[in-house]
Design a protein around this motif. Structure first.
Motif, PDB file in Angstrom:
ATOM      1  N   LEU A   1       4.445   6.058  -4.507  1.00  0.00           N
ATOM      2  CA  LEU A   1       3.379   5.065  -4.610  1.00  0.00           C
ATOM      3  C   LEU A   1       2.934   4.560  -3.242  1.00  0.00           C
ATOM      4  O   LEU A   1       1.787   4.145  -3.078  1.00  0.00           O
ATOM      5  N   ILE A   2       3.833   4.551  -2.249  1.00  0.00           N
ATOM      6  CA  ILE A   2       3.447   4.008  -0.953  1.00  0.00           C
ATOM      7  C   ILE A   2       3.358   5.078   0.136  1.00  0.00           C
ATOM      8  O   ILE A   2       3.032   4.776   1.275  1.00  0.00           O
TER       9      ILE A   2
ATOM     10  N   THR B   1     -12.886   1.279  -9.732  1.00  0.00           N
ATOM     11  CA  THR B   1     -11.550   0.800 -10.062  1.00  0.00           C
ATOM     12  C   THR B   1     -10.986   0.081  -8.841  1.00  0.00           C
ATOM     13  O   THR B   1     -11.460   0.253  -7.722  1.00  0.00           O
ATOM     14  N   TRP B   2      -9.952  -0.686  -9.065  1.00  0.00           N
ATOM     15  CA  TRP B   2      -9.335  -1.405  -7.964  1.00  0.00           C
ATOM     16  C   TRP B   2      -8.786  -0.450  -6.916  1.00  0.00           C
ATOM     17  O   TRP B   2      -8.651  -0.790  -5.744  1.00  0.00           O
ATOM     18  N   GLY B   3      -8.481   0.775  -7.351  1.00  0.00           N
ATOM     19  CA  GLY B   3      -7.913   1.741  -6.423  1.00  0.00           C
ATOM     20  C   GLY B   3      -8.787   2.009  -5.211  1.00  0.00           C
ATOM     21  O   GLY B   3      -8.275   2.222  -4.111  1.00  0.00           O
TER      22      GLY B   3
ATOM     23  N   LEU C   1      -1.337   8.242  -0.432  1.00  0.00           N
ATOM     24  CA  LEU C   1      -2.386   7.221  -0.438  1.00  0.00           C
ATOM     25  C   LEU C   1      -3.682   7.750   0.160  1.00  0.00           C
ATOM     26  O   LEU C   1      -4.774   7.357  -0.259  1.00  0.00           O
TER      27      LEU C   1
ATOM     28  N   VAL D   1      -7.779  -0.870  -3.068  1.00  0.00           N
ATOM     29  CA  VAL D   1      -6.345  -1.074  -2.802  1.00  0.00           C
ATOM     30  C   VAL D   1      -5.734   0.089  -2.021  1.00  0.00           C
ATOM     31  O   VAL D   1      -4.950  -0.133  -1.088  1.00  0.00           O
ATOM     32  N   PHE D   2      -6.082   1.332  -2.375  1.00  0.00           N
ATOM     33  CA  PHE D   2      -5.432   2.457  -1.687  1.00  0.00           C
ATOM     34  C   PHE D   2      -5.758   2.480  -0.197  1.00  0.00           C
ATOM     35  O   PHE D   2      -4.840   2.572   0.637  1.00  0.00           O
TER      36      PHE D   2
ATOM     37  N   ALA E   1      -5.158   9.672  -2.606  1.00  0.00           N
ATOM     38  CA  ALA E   1      -5.529   8.746  -3.681  1.00  0.00           C
ATOM     39  C   ALA E   1      -6.828   8.040  -3.308  1.00  0.00           C
ATOM     40  O   ALA E   1      -7.707   7.837  -4.156  1.00  0.00           O
TER      41      ALA E   1
END
Lengths: 315, 195
Positions: free
Chosen positions: A174-175, A198-200, A180, A203-204, A183
């Motif tokens: 995930l990190i 999307t928030w992605g 990332l 956030v990514f 992503a």
């Protein structure tokens, strides 16, 4: 002689040949993956790249999923063999030839070395005056990261594997900045393609920027992939940078240390055991005497000064 | 052992904390995980243990019906493959299973296993509104949907394998039947996750 060499030895101004080749390869592989994301070619991302059933598998991903999945299956084993063989032949070359993280980190850090170390200082380091040239060969200066050390990256390796065991899924993925990166690309492309926000999308890249820009300690201090790679690279004997003792200025008594100063991994190419070397070729381009080369098998004859003198030996 | 500076230790401590925090978040959200997985990923615990979010299955799908899970769907879903039957339906071509490098997607037999199960939504379904639609029953490749005497579709759960043709082809949620809920007249859901 010294003036000529002095002028040639400002490696910061022009982009060396090795750097051009390396950035080209990095760009091509990255473009391939982005192409794949946009046109659904089916290649994958750097966590797993290939065609159809045959794809490489990130060693950290392999370890995590073997632990959280509780099994060592054949298909993933074949997948992870690909990067292992790559590391045995090319050492940590993934870091400087393929991984997007150093490039992104450099974008935040500017012209300096990816993690704040000044790659080359002023021309003083390269002063090769006739007066200071003695006749005796000088021993190598040694780099801060010569040899293999159990450093803070291994804390992350242990925590990542423990997390996979405790929580039952590969948490580190995930990190991971490599994950990332893709992503971010995939979520931005999905936004362009389908108008689905999307928030992605926010956030990514934000997380990536946090890891590589503000902390900017990823590669040498945190990256568990690079830790595993430096371990496997201890067995790497091919494509070792080798310094020609007859041309190297240190053999002629000049206190030149351009190669060590420009090395982004902080190793000395004169030293035999440098598993942290990513075969980036920056030392090759920077050497004022063009004494460094990288062939499949290094020359059998090593210089007298290929090992550190005992007084300077690290423990 | 080479010295680890205080700064390096601090950086690795922060990163370790982030890993542990994300792990906890993921585990606590596990109960809510009700996203449709590609064929072979129906055992959610086993799937989660192996998915490294590489995206190969998403790219491999020729119908383009696999998408990346969003952050909004939770840690367990983010960046993992989720079925989206608005974009296409599953033909069980097995390309996603082949593409998966970690066996998160394992073998799948569409005759006996199911991705999910189709559920008719009476509030969205046009047939419930005016008894004039039977598109899903005609389209179902497995004969799992029939129109009953009340002129509404009925799903035979034992025949349905969640392929998604019905959801993709459902003409509801348009014109006078539009409700903005985002749901079609028939939706494929995770088995056992009916509200």
């Amino acid at each position: 002689m010294s003036d000529q060499k002095h002028n040639d030895a400002s490696p910061k101004r022009r982009v060396g040949k090795m750097t051009r080749v390396r950035v080209f390869v990095l760009g091509v592989v990255l473009a391939l993956v982005v192409f794949g994301i946009i046109f659904n070619i089916g290649i994958g991302s750097y966590s797993s790249l290939g065609f159809g059933e045959l794809a490489w598998l990130c060693p950290i991903g392999w370890l995590e999923t073997a632990i959280s999945g509780g099994t060592f299956a054949i298909h993933p084993l074949i997948g992870v063999l690909i990067p292992i063989v790559f590391m045995l032949i090319f050492g940590k070359a993934f870091c400087s030839w393929i991984c997007p993280t150093p490039i992104i980190q450099r974008m935040f850090r500017g012209k300096r070395n990816a993690e704040g170390e000044s790659a080359t200082n002023d021309a003083e380091k390269v002063s090769i005056d006739d007066e200071s040239c003695a006749c005796e060969a000088l021993p190598p200066v040694g780099g801060k990261r010569d040899g293999w050390h159990f450093d803070s990256r291994w804390i992350i390796v242990v925590v990542a594997l423990a997390a996979a065991f405790i929580f039952g899924f590969p948490v580190f993925c995930l990190i991971c900045p490599v994950g990332l990166t893709f992503a971010s690309i995939a979520s931005i492309w999905h936004l362009l393609q389908s108008n689905e926000m999307t928030w992605g999308v926010i956030v990514f890249p934000l997380l990536l920027g946090l890891e590589l820009g503000i902390f900017s300690k990823w590669c040498k201090v945190l990256c568990p992939i690079s830790a595993i790679m430096s371990l496997v690279s201890r067995a790497n004997k091919t494509f070792h940078v080798s310094v020609d003792p007859s041309t190297c200025l240190r053999s002629h008594g000049c206190d030149c240390h351009v190669c060590v100063d420009t090395c982004p991994e902080l190793v000395d190419p004169h030293i035999e055991k440098i598993p942290e070397c990513t075969k980036c070729g920056i030392c090759m381009d920077a050497c004022p005497a063009q004494a460094i080369s990288m062939k499949f098998l290094a020359r059998a004859k090593r210089s007298v000064s290929s090992k550190l003198p005992e007084s300077a030996e690290k423990d | 052992m080479s010295g680890i500076t205080r700064r390096q230790f601090a950086a690795s401590a922060v990163t370790s904390g982030a890993i542990v925090a994300l792990g906890c978040l993921g585990v606590t959200g596990r109960a809510d995980a009700s996203v449709l997985r590609p064929p072979g990923g129906q055992d959610e615990a086993s799937f989660q243990a192996k998915c490294i979010r590489c995206g190969r299955c998403r790219e491999a799908c020729p119908e383009r019906c696999i998408v990346d899970g969003k952050i909004e769907q939770g840690i367990y879903a983010v960046r993992t493959p989720v079925m989206n039957y608005r974009r296409g339906h599953c033909t069980f071509c097995d390309l996603c299973i082949e593409a998966c490098p970690t066996n998160a997607l394992s073998s799948f037999n569409p005759d006996i296993e199911a991705i999910g199960v189709a559920v008719v939504d009476p509030e969205e379904c046009i047939a419930f509104a005016n008894g004039t639609c039977g598109v899903c029953a005609d389209a179902c490749p497995y004969g799992a949907i029939t129109i009953n005497s009340d002129k509404v579709p009925v799903v035979d759960v034992s025949m349905c394998n969640g392929c998604g043709v019905c959801e993709q082809i459902c003409p509801s949620s348009s014109y006078q039947s539009y409700s903005g809920s985002g749901r079609c007249g028939i939706n494929v859901e995770v088995e056992g996750a009916r509200s």
